[in-house]
Design an enzyme around this catalytic site. Structure first.
Site, mmCIF file in Angstrom:
data_model
loop_
_atom_site.group_PDB
_atom_site.id
_atom_site.type_symbol
_atom_site.label_atom_id
_atom_site.label_comp_id
_atom_site.label_asym_id
_atom_site.label_seq_id
_atom_site.Cartn_x
_atom_site.Cartn_y
_atom_site.Cartn_z
ATOM 1 N N ASP A 1 0.847 -1.180 0.000
ATOM 2 C CA ASP A 1 0.000 0.000 0.000
ATOM 3 C C ASP A 1 0.896 1.248 0.000
ATOM 4 O O ASP A 1 1.870 1.300 -0.741
ATOM 5 C CB ASP A 1 -0.973 -0.044 1.189
ATOM 6 C CG ASP A 1 -2.127 0.938 1.056
ATOM 7 O OD1 ASP A 1 -3.154 0.574 0.465
ATOM 8 O OD2 ASP A 1 -2.006 2.084 1.532
ATOM 9 N N TYR B 1 -3.694 10.620 -0.115
ATOM 10 C CA TYR B 1 -4.644 10.584 -1.230
ATOM 11 C C TYR B 1 -4.855 11.988 -1.789
ATOM 12 O O TYR B 1 -4.882 12.182 -3.013
ATOM 13 C CB TYR B 1 -5.981 9.996 -0.772
ATOM 14 C CG TYR B 1 -5.902 8.538 -0.395
ATOM 15 C CD1 TYR B 1 -6.047 7.541 -1.356
ATOM 16 C CD2 TYR B 1 -5.653 8.158 0.920
ATOM 17 C CE1 TYR B 1 -5.965 6.200 -1.015
ATOM 18 C CE2 TYR B 1 -5.568 6.821 1.271
ATOM 19 C CZ TYR B 1 -5.720 5.843 0.303
ATOM 20 O OH TYR B 1 -5.622 4.524 0.636
ATOM 21 N N HIS C 1 -4.165 -7.955 0.181
ATOM 22 C CA HIS C 1 -3.564 -6.647 0.378
ATOM 23 C C HIS C 1 -2.849 -6.525 1.714
ATOM 24 O O HIS C 1 -1.831 -5.838 1.818
ATOM 25 C CB HIS C 1 -4.676 -5.592 0.284
ATOM 26 C CG HIS C 1 -4.195 -4.188 0.289
ATOM 27 N ND1 HIS C 1 -3.484 -3.636 -0.762
ATOM 28 C CD2 HIS C 1 -4.331 -3.194 1.210
ATOM 29 C CE1 HIS C 1 -3.212 -2.377 -0.487
ATOM 30 N NE2 HIS C 1 -3.709 -2.086 0.706
#
Length: 380
Positions: free
Chosen positions: A176, A303, A358
């Site tokens: 990630d 983000y 993930h």
């Protein structure tokens, strides 16, 4: 470096339980209970367990079993685990989580990395593990502090490793945002890197498709198209209106849990039940850390920075340090090697894993440890 030990006050734990007791759940939309987001029935059961069955002190003690420190870096107090390896020459390894993760992801993998002999491995494969809470996350957050893009995180952690801990060169591993940060380190601080190992690649999803794609490339392009259509809503709101979303999640523990557990279900290699892939209490420990520290808004910042700035690996640049990759089958995006090679020029190991998703360190700690050890064995 200042030694650190986590202790959440009793009144904060009591406040959490009181808020959970007052949870007001929405109705369940018709159809499959997970079709439109988190299942109401699942969250109802999770909230009840979080309120009455979950023991935060047990999870807190599990984290405090490892040496922890804080250091003033880049205008924040950076929290990190610093666990010496047990072997003839342990390799310094910067181990990095992402969103919606935390250092709680690593509690099962750190002993395997630092003391491989206790798990039937070779002491020569030992690492000294440095596992930071990423700036803006968990115990590396304080209200009002500056926000960090991935490039800023990479610079901060490079300084931690070289200036604070005194390692002129080190290894790095992550998934990630941790994988993005490792890749960014490979561009911005290549001379400090022994190599990087990833379980998520920093490949732009909007790259022009190959002119004559192979079958594997067509599979990847179809996956990216489906991902962009159905799975990126959280990115857009976190990347455009992080402050607005943080009001809801910082005020409602049930809302925060709903936002995060949907990702644990969608991104893990499970049989329909999250708990078939990850331990429920470890997942709740992770969510609880977001809750107790109030970091959820700051955790969105990478983000926002990504949508309003450059890609962490600048256009025209490549990652040229030695790289190893563990391709877990339920990772959210799985680019083929032919596409990855356009960004990573020195791929030394590429392993297609049998199981996992993930949250690889939580889901498959033994398999991930084995890949990390094998990759870095040739770089020691």
């Amino acid at each position: 470096m200042t030694p650190f030990r986590l202790h959440i006050p009793d009144d904060a734990i009591a406040d959490l339980r009181e808020r959970l007791a007052r949870t007001r759940l929405p109705d369940q939309a018709p159809g499959d209970p997970w079709a439109y987001g988190t299942s109401v029935d699942y969250l109802s059961g999770l909230v009840a367990h979080w309120r009455d069955g979950f023991d935060w002190r047990v999870q807190e003690a599990a984290l405090n079993a490892f040496p922890q420190y804080r250091a003033p870096l880049h205008d924040i107090d950076l929290h990190f685990l610093f666990v010496p390896g047990k072997g003839p020459k342990p390799l310094p390894l910067l181990l990095m989580h992402g969103w919606p993760g935390s250092v709680f992801e690593f509690l099962d993998i750190i002993p395997r990395l630092t003391d491989p002999a206790s798990f039937g491995g070779d002491p020569a494969d030992a690492f000294t593990v440095i596992a930071p809470s990423l700036p803006g996350y968990g115990l590396s957050f304080a209200p009002g502090q500056r926000r960090f893009a991935i490039e800023d995180i990479a610079d901060c952690l490079a300084e931690l490793m070289t200036e604070v801990l005194g390692y002129p060169r080190f290894a790095a591993q992550g998934g990630d945002w941790g994988g993005f940060t490792a890749s960014c380190l490979g561009v911005r601080h290549a001379e400090k890197l022994i190599g990087i190992h990833l379980n998520m690649l920093s490949i732009r999803p909007d790259l022009p498709p190959p002119s004559n794609p192979t079958e594997e490339e067509r599979r990847y392009l179809a996956e990216v198209a489906a991902w962009m259509r159905e799975e990126t809503g959280y990115q857009w709101i976190q990347g455009t209106r992080p402050q607005t979303l943080s009001f809801a999640l910082n005020d409602s523990p049930a809302g925060m849990a709903a936002w995060i557990v949907e990702k644990f279900r969608a991104w893990t290699d499970n049989d329909g039940s999250i708990e078939s892939a990850v331990d429920r209490d470890r997942m709740l420990a992770n969510i609880s850390l977001y809750w107790f520290t109030g970091c959820i808004g700051a955790s969105f910042w990478p983000y926002y920075a990504r949508l309003h700035g450059a890609w962490p690996i600048p256009d025209g640049r490549t990652v040229d340090v030695p790289m190893g990759y563990a391709a877990f089958p339920k990772e959210i995006r799985r680019p083929p090697r032919s596409i990855a090679e356009k960004t990573y020029t020195d791929i030394r190991r590429w392993t297609v894993m049998e199981r996992g998703g993930h949250f690889a360190a939580l889901e498959q700690p033994a398999a991930l440890t084995g890949e990390i050890a094998t990759f870095f064995r040739g770089l020691r």
